[in-house]
Write an enzyme that holds these catalytic residues in place. Sequence first.
Site, short mmCIF file in Angstrom:
data_model
loop_
_atom_site.label_atom_id
_atom_site.label_comp_id
_atom_site.label_asym_id
_atom_site.label_seq_id
_atom_site.Cartn_x
_atom_site.Cartn_y
_atom_site.Cartn_z
N SER A 687 -15.61 49.32 -1.59
CA SER A 687 -15.51 48.52 -2.81
C SER A 687 -16.51 48.94 -3.88
CB SER A 687 -15.73 47.03 -2.47
OG SER A 687 -17.02 46.82 -1.96
N LYS A 730 -18.29 37.49 -3.67
CA LYS A 730 -18.93 38.40 -4.63
C LYS A 730 -19.12 37.72 -5.99
CE LYS A 730 -17.05 42.56 -2.42
NZ LYS A 730 -16.14 43.71 -2.55
#
Length: 803
Positions: A687, A730
Amino acid sequence: MANSPKGEGTGDLEVLPVLPLRNAVLYPAQVVPINVGRPRSVRLIEELFGRERPYVAIAAQRKAEVEEPSFKDLYEVGVIAKIVKVIRMSAGSYSVVLQGAARMRVLEPLGLEPYMRARIQRLHDRLDRDVELDALGTTLRETTREVLELSTNLPRETAGILDNVREPGALADLIASNFPTEVASIDDKQQVLQTFDVKSRVKFVLQLVSRQLELLKVKKEISSMVQEEMGKSQREYILRQQLKAIREELGEGGEEDELEELRDRIAKAGLPPDVDKIAKKQLARLQSIPQQSAEFGVTRNYLDWIADLPWSIRTDDKLDVQDVRRCLDEDHYGLEKIKKRIVEYIAVRKLAPNKKGPILCLVGPPGVGKTSLGRSIARATGRKLHRISLGGVRDEAEIRGHRRTYVGALPGRIIQGLRKVKSKNPILQLDEVDKLGVDTRGDPSAALLELLDPAQNDTFTDHYLDVPFDLSQVMFLATANNRDTIPGPLLDRMEVIDIAGYTRQEKKHIAIDYVIPKQLQEHGLTPERVDFLPDGVEKIVDSYTREAGVRGLEREIGSVCRWAAMKVAEGEDLRARVTPELVTQILGPEKHVPDLAERTAQVGLVAGLAWTPSGGDLLFIECNTMPGKGNFTLTGNLRNVMQESAHAAWSFVRAHLPDLHVPLEVQQKLDIHLHVPHGGTPKDGPSAGITMFTAIVSRLTHCPVRHDVAMTGEITLRGMVLPIGGLKEKVLAAHRAGIKKVIFPHRNIRNLEDIPEEIRKDIEMVPVKKVSEVLEHVLLPPEPGPRWAMPAEPAETAEAEAR
């Protein structure tokens, strides 16, 4: 009135008073005493009393509860009876002895007052004597004798009368009149009375007698079996008492008492048939083993475990959906997914009581309330709770138990937990299921496969018990921090519910509504002595904790409470208001300063977003260039996947240097160093691709990166941005750090609904499909000065090229 039935013989007509009879039917030649107390009946008896031939028509009532019957409440067919004797019991009450004379039919009612009167017709039996009728009479007589021998309800004198009655019709009347109501109902007796054909009457009574005979034979057989079993048990009891006396003389009486107690416990345990058979076999074997033998202790412990397990004991579920929802809301803030799932299960249990227990797995960072949810669910559903910590478990026998052949063998933790809670439908909480280990002693996660499979766990077999135990009613609640470390087959058997970290506002609510009251109570304080102001709570949340859960928050609030408790213990009349200034005074300097508070836009420094088992976190990526030969260096303890992301980002940049207005010779004359700080922590995951790409482009183009922007997403060699996981965690980490804009893959738009509305109002969410879209949101105009510091060409190389 109706036509005469087949076989009916008619006689003279006459007018007679009618006496209704409740719960009984009178037959010709039968003598019975009755009590008379109803007004009409009393008037009838008083008027007939003293007459020379006091005859009366007796008709049975259709329904005994009718107090003052009319003619429609009586059967048409009855008996003409003679009043033999009248005894006055009290005012308005008589005892009357009646003797049946002949059958009769009510033809015409003549009145109800002062008593019932009607025109009646005498009826005679139709008797066609033949061999069949004689045979039926003989069969009826013999069958009735068999019934009398087996029955205790019928009068014993009936047996002597049977031989004196030779007429089949009279025999049928005699037998029917002596049957109690539980053998022949009033309707059956009335049917006998109004059956005028003698052969049909005898057949009907024979049918009733035969039915009663079969019933009595079955009862006798059952009684014999019971008596035989009781005799056997009584014999065993006497022998055991004698054996007990002998053992007491030999000084061995204690052992027999223990075995007797163990036998009683096994008998009361409600064992399934197969298990009961094995337990009795082991118990019989135990009696023959010397007490000093090691085998005696092994078998005794085994039977103790069998007797102590809750084979048939269960707790009743609370099936009030509103009450369950209220209990869950009282104990936990938020966590709507798991609350909804528990309420759904209770609703289904209310409609389908035999529904198997669910197998849930709560996955989330530490401190978000996964373990405490078990206690809350147990309180809400009314079940018992047992917690099993699986962190670090490496032995399969911890789950399935040891074989009894080993010294010190014990059942597994599952069976031990059931014995402790004494219920077959508790909540078993399997903590840290993602931290199971594997070694030469087996794989515990493989042992959990049967345990957590609804199709198999109704016959779960522990190695120690070696008999199946039904776990289908158990509610399994597993917890984990990282689903990636849970084996695939095990994860497939569980219903996974993700629990993300709390937002800043949620932490404030949790602190005020749950943590502070709990800490005040634990420290013996009251809200009057210590008043936590909202801005004081915000100070603790922002400056002294940075976590996905609330454990650190609870510790810091506990520190404030301990300070207050110390002041009170010293005799001070404390009335403290917890403000930000007091928080700083008690807890000291701020432990966490916002990362971006003093940071400015810099070249080659980009804020990425990462997922960790403890929640989301910011991941800064730095890029620098230096004169060299085109080497590409990666540092920061990066694992394989992140290294591949970095190489893919650098390959895409190299392929598009002209589009970025960067000279091609950069890739031969500059070395690029990509670094991820905190090298002591291993880093991996797909990611960080667009973050690395942005850091490299920023460094090569000398364009600073906005300090209030963070990003996450994987890159391909074609410049596409691939979706990622853990978007909610996140974004929460970005919000805690003060980020104002988050760039994320366009294919993760479906995950935005998981992010709280208050977070989406504070942060601008920018979806991107290609890496080219990222740069326009993050890069600022280039800084002045030289953009590339490339080494000068050596002289001999320049001369050679000139030649």
